[in-house]
Design an enzyme around this catalytic site. Sequence first.
Site, mmCIF file in Angstrom:
data_model
loop_
_atom_site.group_PDB
_atom_site.id
_atom_site.type_symbol
_atom_site.label_atom_id
_atom_site.label_comp_id
_atom_site.label_asym_id
_atom_site.label_seq_id
_atom_site.Cartn_x
_atom_site.Cartn_y
_atom_site.Cartn_z
ATOM 1 N N GLU A 89 0.845 -1.035 0.135
ATOM 2 C CA GLU A 89 -0.059 0.195 0.012
ATOM 3 C C GLU A 89 1.012 1.420 -0.093
ATOM 4 O O GLU A 89 0.254 2.566 0.126
ATOM 5 C CB GLU A 89 -1.069 0.059 1.116
ATOM 6 N N CYS A 123 -3.362 -3.300 4.255
ATOM 7 C CA CYS A 123 -2.561 -4.518 4.918
ATOM 8 C C CYS A 123 -2.754 -5.745 4.264
ATOM 9 O O CYS A 123 -2.132 -6.726 4.553
ATOM 10 C CB CYS A 123 -2.486 -4.429 6.385
ATOM 11 N N THR A 165 2.209 3.466 16.224
ATOM 12 C CA THR A 165 1.979 2.338 15.492
ATOM 13 C C THR A 165 2.509 2.234 14.074
ATOM 14 O O THR A 165 2.052 1.497 13.404
ATOM 15 C CB THR A 165 0.411 2.262 15.620
ATOM 16 N N HIS A 256 -2.654 -10.220 11.565
ATOM 17 C CA HIS A 256 -2.258 -9.074 11.471
ATOM 18 C C HIS A 256 -2.102 -8.035 12.757
ATOM 19 O O HIS A 256 -2.960 -8.335 13.472
ATOM 20 C CB HIS A 256 -3.263 -8.304 10.357
ATOM 21 N N LYS A 261 -1.192 -5.030 21.402
ATOM 22 C CA LYS A 261 -2.054 -5.038 22.576
ATOM 23 C C LYS A 261 -3.376 -5.556 21.909
ATOM 24 O O LYS A 261 -4.202 -6.239 22.184
ATOM 25 C CB LYS A 261 -2.499 -3.842 23.079
ATOM 26 N N LYS A 265 -6.158 -8.683 22.579
ATOM 27 C CA LYS A 265 -7.606 -8.564 22.772
ATOM 28 C C LYS A 265 -8.368 -9.676 21.660
ATOM 29 O O LYS A 265 -9.445 -9.869 22.139
ATOM 30 C CB LYS A 265 -7.785 -7.196 22.409
ATOM 31 N N ASN A 335 4.346 -1.972 12.966
ATOM 32 C CA ASN A 335 3.089 -2.449 12.049
ATOM 33 C C ASN A 335 3.855 -2.267 10.672
ATOM 34 O O ASN A 335 4.509 -1.366 10.346
ATOM 35 C CB ASN A 335 2.055 -1.550 11.878
ATOM 36 N N SER A 369 -7.241 -2.336 6.143
ATOM 37 C CA SER A 369 -8.553 -1.386 6.277
ATOM 38 C C SER A 369 -9.176 -1.405 5.045
ATOM 39 O O SER A 369 -8.517 -1.407 3.939
ATOM 40 C CB SER A 369 -7.851 -0.108 6.861
HETATM 41 P P1 HMG Z 1 -5.087 6.762 21.185
HETATM 42 O O1 HMG Z 1 -6.609 7.054 20.932
HETATM 43 O O2 HMG Z 1 -4.400 7.693 21.459
HETATM 44 O O3 HMG Z 1 -4.715 5.704 22.429
HETATM 45 O O4 HMG Z 1 -4.307 6.068 19.925
HETATM 46 P P2 HMG Z 1 -5.806 5.310 23.729
HETATM 47 O O5 HMG Z 1 -5.873 6.576 24.450
HETATM 48 O O6 HMG Z 1 -6.882 4.495 23.397
HETATM 49 O O7 HMG Z 1 -4.534 4.304 24.598
HETATM 50 C C1 HMG Z 1 -4.183 3.370 24.024
HETATM 51 C C2 HMG Z 1 -4.199 2.290 24.861
HETATM 52 O O8 HMG Z 1 -3.187 2.460 26.021
HETATM 53 C C3 HMG Z 1 -5.383 2.391 25.714
HETATM 54 O O9 HMG Z 1 -5.609 0.622 26.127
HETATM 55 C C4 HMG Z 1 -5.291 2.933 26.967
HETATM 56 O O10 HMG Z 1 -5.942 2.489 28.285
HETATM 57 C C5 HMG Z 1 -3.688 2.661 27.126
HETATM 58 P P3 HMG Z 1 -7.137 0.193 26.060
HETATM 59 O O11 HMG Z 1 -7.879 0.835 27.125
HETATM 60 O O12 HMG Z 1 -7.954 0.451 24.700
HETATM 61 O O13 HMG Z 1 -6.798 -1.122 26.478
HETATM 62 N N1 HMG Z 1 -2.864 3.505 27.777
HETATM 63 C C6 HMG Z 1 -1.977 3.035 28.772
HETATM 64 N N2 HMG Z 1 -1.684 2.058 29.497
HETATM 65 C C7 HMG Z 1 -0.673 1.945 30.239
HETATM 66 N N3 HMG Z 1 0.033 3.242 30.720
HETATM 67 C C8 HMG Z 1 -0.486 4.267 30.228
HETATM 68 C C9 HMG Z 1 -1.512 4.376 29.377
HETATM 69 N N4 HMG Z 1 -1.959 5.532 28.691
HETATM 70 C C10 HMG Z 1 -3.032 4.980 27.819
HETATM 71 N N5 HMG Z 1 0.158 5.360 30.709
HETATM 72 C C11 HMG Z 1 -4.993 4.200 18.339
HETATM 73 C C12 HMG Z 1 -4.480 4.718 19.689
HETATM 74 C C13 HMG Z 1 -4.739 2.735 17.982
HETATM 75 C C14 HMG Z 1 -6.358 4.364 18.084
HETATM 76 C C15 HMG Z 1 -3.827 5.069 17.368
HETATM 77 O O14 HMG Z 1 -2.370 4.448 17.776
HETATM 78 C C16 HMG Z 1 -4.066 4.739 15.972
HETATM 79 O O15 HMG Z 1 -4.913 5.398 15.304
HETATM 80 N N6 HMG Z 1 -3.263 3.692 15.152
HETATM 81 C C17 HMG Z 1 -3.511 3.649 13.736
HETATM 82 C C18 HMG Z 1 -4.644 2.974 13.661
HETATM 83 C C19 HMG Z 1 -4.492 1.399 14.071
HETATM 84 O O16 HMG Z 1 -3.478 0.940 14.315
HETATM 85 N N7 HMG Z 1 -5.746 0.484 14.188
HETATM 86 C C20 HMG Z 1 -5.626 -0.845 14.153
HETATM 87 C C21 HMG Z 1 -6.946 -1.596 13.686
HETATM 88 S S1 HMG Z 1 -6.893 -1.338 11.777
HETATM 89 C C22 HMG Z 1 -5.720 -2.146 11.101
HETATM 90 O O17 HMG Z 1 -5.166 -3.218 11.731
HETATM 91 C C23 HMG Z 1 -5.311 -1.821 9.670
HETATM 92 C C24 HMG Z 1 -3.815 -1.155 9.861
HETATM 93 O O18 HMG Z 1 -2.755 -1.765 10.118
HETATM 94 C C25 HMG Z 1 -3.792 -0.190 8.230
HETATM 95 C C26 HMG Z 1 -3.739 -1.106 7.093
HETATM 96 O O19 HMG Z 1 -4.942 -2.079 6.762
HETATM 97 O O20 HMG Z 1 -3.079 -0.953 6.235
HETATM 98 C C27 HMG Z 1 -3.766 0.068 10.820
#
Ligand code: HMG
Length: 466
Positions: A89, A123, A165, A256, A261, A265, A335, A369
């Site tokens: 991609e 991906c 990420t 993938h 984390k 899950k 990733n 995605s």
């Molecule tokens: P965010 O919204 O800033 O993070 O971004 P958050 O506030 O949800 O925190 C993440 C986790 O850390 C949470 O855990 C927090 O509680 C925890 P959860 O409650 O969900 O279990 N946390 C802490 N833990 C320990 N100590 C601390 C602390 N503070 C917070 N101090 C998000 C997170 C993944 C949304 C962002 O990084 C993002 O948008 N990433 C890109 C998108 C992504 O990876 N999506 C995954 C699924 S889609 C996919 O896999 C396709 C992809 O690979 C692309 C493709 O296909 O080409 C992405």
Amino acid sequence: MASTTNWPEKVGILAIEVLFPSQYVDQTELEQFDGASAGKYTIGLGQAKMGFCSDREDVNSLCLTVVSRLLERHHIKHTEIGRLEVGTETIVDKSKSVKSVLMQLFADSGNTDIEGIDTTNACYGGTAALFNAVNWLESSSWDGRYALAVCADIAVYAKGAARPTGGAGAIAMLVGPNAPLVLERGLRATHMEHAYDFYKPDLSSEYPTVDGKLSIQCYLSALDTCYRLYRKKFEKVQPKESSAVSLDKFDAIIFHTPFCKLVQKSVGRLSFNDFLLTSEEKRAAKYPDLERFNNSTLEGTYFDRDLEKAFLTQSAEIFASKTKKSLLLANQVGNMYTPSVYSGLVSLLISEPPESLVDKRIAVFSYGSGLAASMYSIRVTSDAEKFKKFASQLDYVLPLLSSREKVSPEQFSQLMEVREKNNHAAPYTPTGKVGILFPGTYYLKDVDALHRRTYERTPTITNGVH
Ligand code: HMG
């Protein structure tokens, strides 16, 4: 080479090569640099290090390196390849395929008779490339030669929540009959749907537009659908196997991995599916203390913290024994996008003693995605010697991983700015250090005024292989 007149048996992966960047940023240091709370990236997302590329590497150079290394390490002649598919991609050209760039490697051999081009959907492209390669082997078009499925990406995000990420890497898989890793016939379950969870509408930027929360929901719901479909297909294809599909059917489960984390899950999520698919009379014995979820549904629970926690606990042993080892590279590199799930396969192969995987079944969940997802299974050969030899081909991975260079978050951020500013610049001469690259790495020498890219290779150490 096998005969072309017979239906080929046991089509699958004969060899696999992995590539990751030679430099990384530490996620604890990145948390401090970004002003994120301590533990957010390392515990919250489950990431330790993030590999990244300077402007010296692009998707073409990653693919040139990984294909060269695979052919060299396994002594495959260029004339023995009849199909080459690329899943990516990371688009540097809207018309010219990465595959056509890779044809440079085959020029001296005179082999231009190689089918296949590029496939793109986030991906998922790597899985599409692998399926296409397998399909060719199992079709009347097969001419008895090998296929190569190649996947590579540079995963970079704008400054902000998604940046930790990121990652980068490439995987090449040699596909043929009588393989040590066989894709089980008839056991592919696919779910495709229109969604705007992660996409790249700005063609001038490397960065995606991301709805993080929606992307997680899309990933988990595609997982639910694929698992249930896989189950149904299994019953049809393997009617002799006594019990219905549950996580017990798999010896390893790989995913993938956008961040580790989410995979933990996901194992919990599959366990919740098993719970819902178990009759209520049997639930109490198999899932003690979970009766409060008897009336829960898939749709209403993607962000139900109580349920998530309960099934994380319920599936903890399964995660530890069947999935955790496959997260080694994802945790250390990040990733890789299209190669991510196959880096999970490599991680499993280098972390388990080969004898414990002989004749075992590995479930694979691939997600891209937008969205496209499949669950399928791989059967490891029952020939222990053959598998041991295959697994030993990956002995280079851990030493290479520990030979990477750590870069400060400040330097990382500066290098990201260089990439950002010069994306699609022409003419352009990259400034990233060549000396930091692994031996045998192709790198971008320059881009001329007509956007034509030229590559060179760092010296190899011995007999062409790093
Ligand atoms: P965010 O919204 O800033 O993070 O971004 P958050 O506030 O949800 O925190 C993440 C986790 O850390 C949470 O855990 C927090 O509680 C925890 P959860 O409650 O969900 O279990 N946390 C802490 N833990 C320990 N100590 C601390 C602390 N503070 C917070 N101090 C998000 C997170 C993944 C949304 C962002 O990084 C993002 O948008 N990433 C890109 C998108 C992504 O990876 N999506 C995954 C699924 S889609 C996919 O896999 C396709 C992809 O690979 C692309 C493709 O296909 O080409 C992405």
